[in-house]
Every structure is written in structure tokens, then in C-alpha cells.
Design a protein around this motif. Structure first.
Motif, PDB file in Angstrom:
ATOM      1  N   LEU A  20       9.175  76.273   6.883  1.00 14.13           N
ATOM      2  CA  LEU A  20       8.561  77.053   5.810  1.00 14.13           C
ATOM      3  C   LEU A  20       7.398  77.887   6.336  1.00 14.13           C
ATOM      4  CD1 LEU A  20       8.540  74.522   2.824  1.00 14.13           C
ATOM      5  CD2 LEU A  20      10.088  76.442   3.208  1.00 14.13           C
ATOM      6  N   THR A  21       6.595  77.294   7.204  1.00 13.85           N
ATOM      7  CA  THR A  21       5.467  78.028   7.779  1.00 13.85           C
ATOM      8  C   THR A  21       5.955  79.228   8.587  1.00 13.85           C
ATOM      9  OG1 THR A  21       4.125  76.024   7.876  1.00 13.85           O
ATOM     10  CG2 THR A  21       3.462  77.833   9.295  1.00 13.85           C
ATOM     11  N   ASN A  22       7.042  79.052   9.324  1.00 10.80           N
ATOM     12  CA  ASN A  22       7.608  80.167  10.095  1.00 10.80           C
ATOM     13  C   ASN A  22       8.067  81.297   9.178  1.00 10.80           C
ATOM     14  OD1 ASN A  22       7.161  78.812  12.490  1.00 10.80           O
ATOM     15  ND2 ASN A  22       9.241  77.993  12.630  1.00 10.80           N
ATOM     16  N   LYS A  23       8.580  80.950   8.011  1.00 11.44           N
ATOM     17  CA  LYS A  23       8.978  81.984   7.049  1.00 11.44           C
ATOM     18  C   LYS A  23       7.752  82.715   6.510  1.00 11.44           C
ATOM     19  CE  LYS A  23      13.400  80.062   5.523  1.00 11.44           C
ATOM     20  NZ  LYS A  23      14.181  81.223   6.012  1.00 11.44           N
ATOM     21  N   ALA A  24       6.691  81.962   6.227  1.00 16.35           N
ATOM     22  CA  ALA A  24       5.462  82.588   5.730  1.00 16.35           C
ATOM     23  C   ALA A  24       4.883  83.561   6.748  1.00 16.35           C
ATOM     24  CB  ALA A  24       4.436  81.510   5.393  1.00 16.35           C
ATOM     25  N   ALA A  25       5.041  83.244   8.032  1.00 16.84           N
ATOM     26  CA  ALA A  25       4.491  84.091   9.094  1.00 16.84           C
ATOM     27  C   ALA A  25       5.191  85.447   9.181  1.00 16.84           C
ATOM     28  CB  ALA A  25       4.589  83.362  10.432  1.00 16.84           C
ATOM     29  N   LEU A  26       6.351  85.587   8.542  1.00 14.15           N
ATOM     30  CA  LEU A  26       7.075  86.860   8.549  1.00 14.15           C
ATOM     31  C   LEU A  26       6.455  87.880   7.597  1.00 14.15           C
ATOM     32  CD1 LEU A  26      10.729  85.445   8.427  1.00 14.15           C
ATOM     33  CD2 LEU A  26       9.495  86.275  10.449  1.00 14.15           C
ATOM     34  N   VAL A  27       5.546  87.414   6.741  1.00 10.45           N
ATOM     35  CA  VAL A  27       4.971  88.252   5.686  1.00 10.45           C
ATOM     36  C   VAL A  27       3.531  88.612   6.037  1.00 10.45           C
ATOM     37  CG1 VAL A  27       4.406  88.327   3.220  1.00 10.45           C
ATOM     38  CG2 VAL A  27       6.466  87.136   3.997  1.00 10.45           C
ATOM     39  N   GLN A  28       3.111  89.807   5.641  1.00  7.46           N
ATOM     40  CA  GLN A  28       1.750  90.262   5.924  1.00  7.46           C
ATOM     41  C   GLN A  28       0.713  89.463   5.134  1.00  7.46           C
ATOM     42  OE1 GLN A  28       1.524  94.425   5.038  1.00  7.46           O
ATOM     43  NE2 GLN A  28       2.897  95.041   6.691  1.00  7.46           N
ATOM     44  N   GLU A  29      -0.525  89.501   5.628  1.00  6.63           N
ATOM     45  CA  GLU A  29      -1.635  88.874   4.921  1.00  6.63           C
ATOM     46  C   GLU A  29      -1.735  89.447   3.506  1.00  6.63           C
ATOM     47  OE1 GLU A  29      -1.884  90.368   7.847  1.00  6.63           O
ATOM     48  OE2 GLU A  29      -2.387  88.785   9.287  1.00  6.63           O
ATOM     49  N   GLY A  30      -1.895  88.564   2.529  1.00  3.38           N
ATOM     50  CA  GLY A  30      -1.968  89.007   1.143  1.00  3.38           C
ATOM     51  C   GLY A  30      -0.648  88.952   0.412  1.00  3.38           C
ATOM     52  N   SER A  31       0.429  88.584   1.117  1.00  3.58           N
ATOM     53  CA  SER A  31       1.757  88.401   0.506  1.00  3.58           C
ATOM     54  C   SER A  31       2.233  89.621  -0.267  1.00  3.58           C
ATOM     55  CB  SER A  31       1.753  87.166  -0.424  1.00  3.58           C
ATOM     56  OG  SER A  31       1.382  86.012   0.277  1.00  3.58           O
ATOM     57  N   GLU A  32       1.774  90.809   0.177  1.00  3.96           N
ATOM     58  CA  GLU A  32       2.158  92.073  -0.468  1.00  3.96           C
ATOM     59  C   GLU A  32       1.960  92.020  -1.982  1.00  3.96           C
ATOM     60  OE1 GLU A  32       5.462  94.398   1.142  1.00  3.96           O
ATOM     61  OE2 GLU A  32       5.919  92.671   2.426  1.00  3.96           O
TER      62      GLU A  32
END
Length: 471
Positions: free
Chosen positions: A300-312
Motif C-alpha cells: 500500500l505504501t508503494n502505491k501511495a508513493a506513486l502519487v504527488q504530495e497532496g494527493s492531487e
């Protein structure tokens, strides 16, 4: 011994340098049959305690045990009959079914207590389970129950006793007025004592059940958050330490020069202030269990790392069971907001993780003025095992974050309290300085922080619109 909300942990430490000799843990099974309810099966809980302590004792030289102490969640309590057998399930700290009872207690006493205060739980039982209440002869707080099983003595640490909301803190005794307000005769309650006080020694029955040698001294401990603060090295004014576990809780060691009021800290002469969010990493577990049960936390953490800071722009409100800081609001609930078609599963994972950090930032901003100068900020708890999450936390807080070498700081903290009670150290400060070290430091990235703060402002604005005055 650390009696957490979701995990029971028992550790053995060499207090010459803080080395953990053995650590055993078991997940505690929560019973949540209805909204706002949270309980343990009393028999199952005791069996877990017996098995875990026996397993630990089988791996160490039990002749070297110099003392035992217990840290615990607050508010959790056990109701027992005249034979000292539980009359119902054990209340977990965040059981908040007693909202109406808390309101009535407030009217009777003028004290503003929350729905998860022990006093509200007792009143609820008296009104809704009269047969159980009639059989109940004694009420013990959870750590008091554990040490009673070992020693046969009914003594509870000051900080856990305070979580009942019936303690007279000036007298270090339960208040007759508060006890009467919730219909509990004082004789039903144990004797409060400061951390590190000798409760008694392990009895023959205690040895038979748990495998600990007869005569082993048992000392009062403290609340699990305070024990974690001690185990993290929070030993002087100007330090904030925190736990990102089931809840997000920060403890500030108050600088007396600020003139801020505070509660007594386990280190004599020091005071602390606590700020916390009821649901921390617990919502990450909730998210995984419900939407990705076959994934582990690393995936799950690896998936979160695919997204920019602020979660768009995707916002998660993490207050799934109400807010506790700056005021108790049981009506507040969690939410996902500002959802767009471009948001994916990975965005939701990251938004959940960011929301836990936003909750920590709220508490941090409340506590900073009470510090004078911030000397150190230390974090522990399950989330601290993820460098990605700690980097995120560091950027959002905007300050250096240190991680203690000993990750199980609550068990370490009460081990140090026991070491002082047993006379190995003359003070808790000496014990901390000898045993607590830092394993890692994170430095904030200002560019990342600016992105996060945009989301944080949106989060705060959303909270104000949905739940005016909650933050």
C-alpha cells in the motif's frame, strides 16, 4: 507489560543499557457488536496475558527479573464480583456508548468528561445492565487488574486512575463527590499511587498462573502514552514525543517558563500536556482490511508513493470516531472529499496517510506555544516503521523528527520506571539517559511542505464547514 488497545506486549529489558532481551506480543480481539461499543472477552484476555507472559519467561533467565511494571490504555476497566471474577466483558478505552451518561455527569459535577471516560461506562452499566451491576462488587482499571492477578493487591497508577474522571488529583485519591455522581461507592475502587510505587510481590498463585518467580516486586506504571514518552527519551522540558498507533497522541514536556498549566509527568517536578486524535494508523488498517485485504502495508505504501504530495487535492478526514483535541466532539466522523475522476486507488491510500499526519500537525500546533523552545521531536508507534510515512510526517510538521532505537517504547518506559522503583537508578532521568538512544533522523523538505500545507488548509476549511468549531 504494555496493555495497548489492539496489542498486548510484554518485554524483558537489560536496564544497564536498554537492550531488549525478549519481546512477546499478541493481538487482542475487539468485540464491536454495536456502534460506539468496544470490548474484550474477559476470559480470552486473561488467557492471552497468561500465555504471553509464560512464553516470555521461557526465553529469559527469570532469576534476573528485578521488577515488573505495567503501562496501559486509559479508561479500560474490569467489573468483578465478590470472588474477583469478571461480571461482563472488559471495556476498551475508546468504547463511547456512554454519551448520555457523560452529559449527565457533567450536569451533576460541572466537570466536562467525554463519552469514553470510565465514569460514563460505569453509569451505562448501572442503567442498562442492572443484573450485571448488582453482581459487581469491585471495579478495577485494566493495569490494576493485571497487577492484582500477580500480587493480590488493588493499587492503580495515578495516570490511569485519572482517566476514570473520578480522581481528586490534589489528594491522590478518588473523589467522594465524583464517585457518588456516577453511583460508585469508593470502596469499589482501588488505591491510586504515583508511578514507581511498590504494589506488592508476586504470590504463589501469581507464579502458578504466570510463571514469574514468587517475591518478584511489582510497581505501579503509567498510561501507555506517558510510558512511551519515557521510553522515547522525553525527559526534560522542550521535548515533544508522540505515538502514531491506533491513535495519534503527542505529549509535550512543558517549559515552566511559559506559565502553562499541565498534568504531573512521571518524572517528579515535570509537567506535560497531551493532544491527540482518536484514530491514527487505525484508519490505515481499516482501509486495508476493507478495500485491500490481500495487500500488506508495504504494498500500500508503494502505491501511495506513486502519487504527488497532496494527493492531487483528494482529502481524507481521519476522525472516524470523533475528535478529542482541542475539544471532545463525538458527532464528528470521517470522510473523503474533493474526489475527481482522475483519482485512483493509490490517491486514496496516500490521502489516508496524509490525513494521519494532518491530525498530528493539529496537535503539534496546539502544543508548541507551551514548550518555550522546541528541543526535540520524537515519534514511535507502528507508523514509525515506514520511512516513507515518517518522511511525509516530517515534511508536514516542518521539523526534524527523531526515531528512538527501541521501537517498543511503552514497554521500555515501564521497565525504566520499575528499575527506579527497584533502586537500580536513583531517578527516572538517569535511567532514560543510560538506556534511550536515537536510531534515525528525518529532515523536512520545505518544497514538499508547501504542497502539503495547501491540502492541510483545504482539510481545515472542510472540517470547519462540516463540523463548525470542532478544530
Amino acid at each position: 507489560i504494555d496493555l495497548g488497545a489492539t496489542t498486548l506486549k510484554i518485554g524483558a529489558f537489560d536496564v544497564t543499557d536498554g537492550t531488549c532481551l525478549s519481546l512477546k506480543s499478541v493481538e487482542t480481539e475487539l468485540i464491536t457488536e454495536k456502534k460506539d461499543w468496544a470490548e474484550y472477552n474477559a476470559v480470552g484476555y486473561k488467557n492471552n496475558l497468561v500465555t504471553t507472559l509464560k512464553n516470555l519467561c521461557s526465553e529469559i533467565d527469570i532469576s534476573r527479573i528485578g521488577g515488573i511494571s505495567v503501562s496501559s490504555q486509559g479508561q479500560a476497566c474490569v467489573l468483578l464480583n465478590k470472588e474477583n471474577e469478571p461480571t461482563r466483558n472488559i471495556f476498551v478505552w475508546f468504547d463511547s456508548r456512554g454519551a448520555e451518561q457523560a452529559r449527565r455527569f457533567n450536569e451533576l459535577t460541572g466537570e466536562n468528561i467525554s463519552s469514553f471516560a470510565s465514569a460514563a461506562k460505569w453509569m451505562w452499566v448501572a442503567e442498562n445492565e442492572p443484573d450485571v451491576w448488582q453482581k459487581t462488587d469491585v471495579i478495577m482499571m485494566l493495569p490494576e487488574y493485571v497487577t492484582f492477578l500477580l500480587t493480590g493487591e488493588r493499587v492503580v497508577d495515578r495516570d490511569t486512575a485519572a482517566s476514570t474522571r473520578c480522581l481528586d488529583k490534589n489528594e491522590l485519591a478518588y473523589s467522594e463527590r465524583f464517585a457518588n455522581a456516577c453511583g460508585v461507592p469508593k470502596r469499589m475502587l482501588g488505591r491510586p499511587a504515583a508511578p514507581g510505587v511498590l504494589i506488592g510481590k508476586v504470590t504463589e498463585q501469581g507464579m502458578s498462573e504466570f510463571g514469574v518467580p514468587v517475591g518478584t516486586p511489582v510497581f505501579t506504571g503509567t498510561n501507555d502514552q506517558l510510558a512511551g514518552a519515557i521510553g522515547a527519551g522525553n525527559d526534560e522540558p522542550g521535548i515533544i514525543s508522540g505515538t502514531v498507533g491506533t491513535a495519534v497522541a503527542l505529549i509535550a514536556n512543558i517549559d515552566p517558563g511559559t506559565g502553562s498549566a499541565g498534568q504531573k509527568y512521571p518524572i517528579p517536578g515535570q509537567k506535560y500536556a497531551l493532544a491527540f486524535g482518536k484514530t491514527g494508523a487505525a484508519i490505515f488498517t481499516w482501509f486495508r482490511n476493507n478495500f485491500a485485504p490481500d495487500s500488506d502495508y508495504t504494498e500500500l505504501t508503494n502505491k501511495a508513493a506513486l502519487v504527488q504530495e497532496g494527493s492531487e487535492g483528494l482529502i481524507c478526514i481521519p476522525h472516524f470516531q470523533g475528535v478529542a483535541t482541542p475539544s471532545f466532539r463525538d458527532d464528528v466522523r470521517g470522510a473523503f472529499l474533493n474526489i475527481s475522476m482522475n483519482h485512483t486507488f493509490s490517491h486514496f491510500v496516500r490521502a489516508v496517510m496524509e490525513s494521519v499526519c494532518f491530525s498530528a500537525l493539529e496537535s503539534f500546533e496546539l502544543l508548541k506555544p507551551r514548550l518555550g523552545q522546541l528541543k526535540r521531536f520524537r515519534l514511535l508507534g507502528g507508523a514509525s516503521q515506514s520511512d516513507f510515512w515518517m518522511e511525509m510526517m516530517c515534511d508536514i510538521l516542518g521539523t526534524t523528527v527523531e526515531l528512538p532505537e527501541q521501537t517498543e517504547a511503552a514497554t521500555m518506559g515501564v521497565a525504566l520506571i520499575a528499575s527506579v522503583g527497584a533502586g537500580f537508578y536513583s531517578s527516572l532521568t538517569d535511567a532514560v539517559q543510560a538506556c534511550v538512544t536515537v536510531r534515525k533522523r528525518f529532515q523536512p523538505n520545505q518544497e514538499n511542505r508547501n504542497k502539503y500545507l495547501t491540502s492541510y488548509r483545504l482539510y481545515r476549511d472542510s472540517m470547519e464547514k462540516l463540523y463548525k468549531g470542532a478544530l
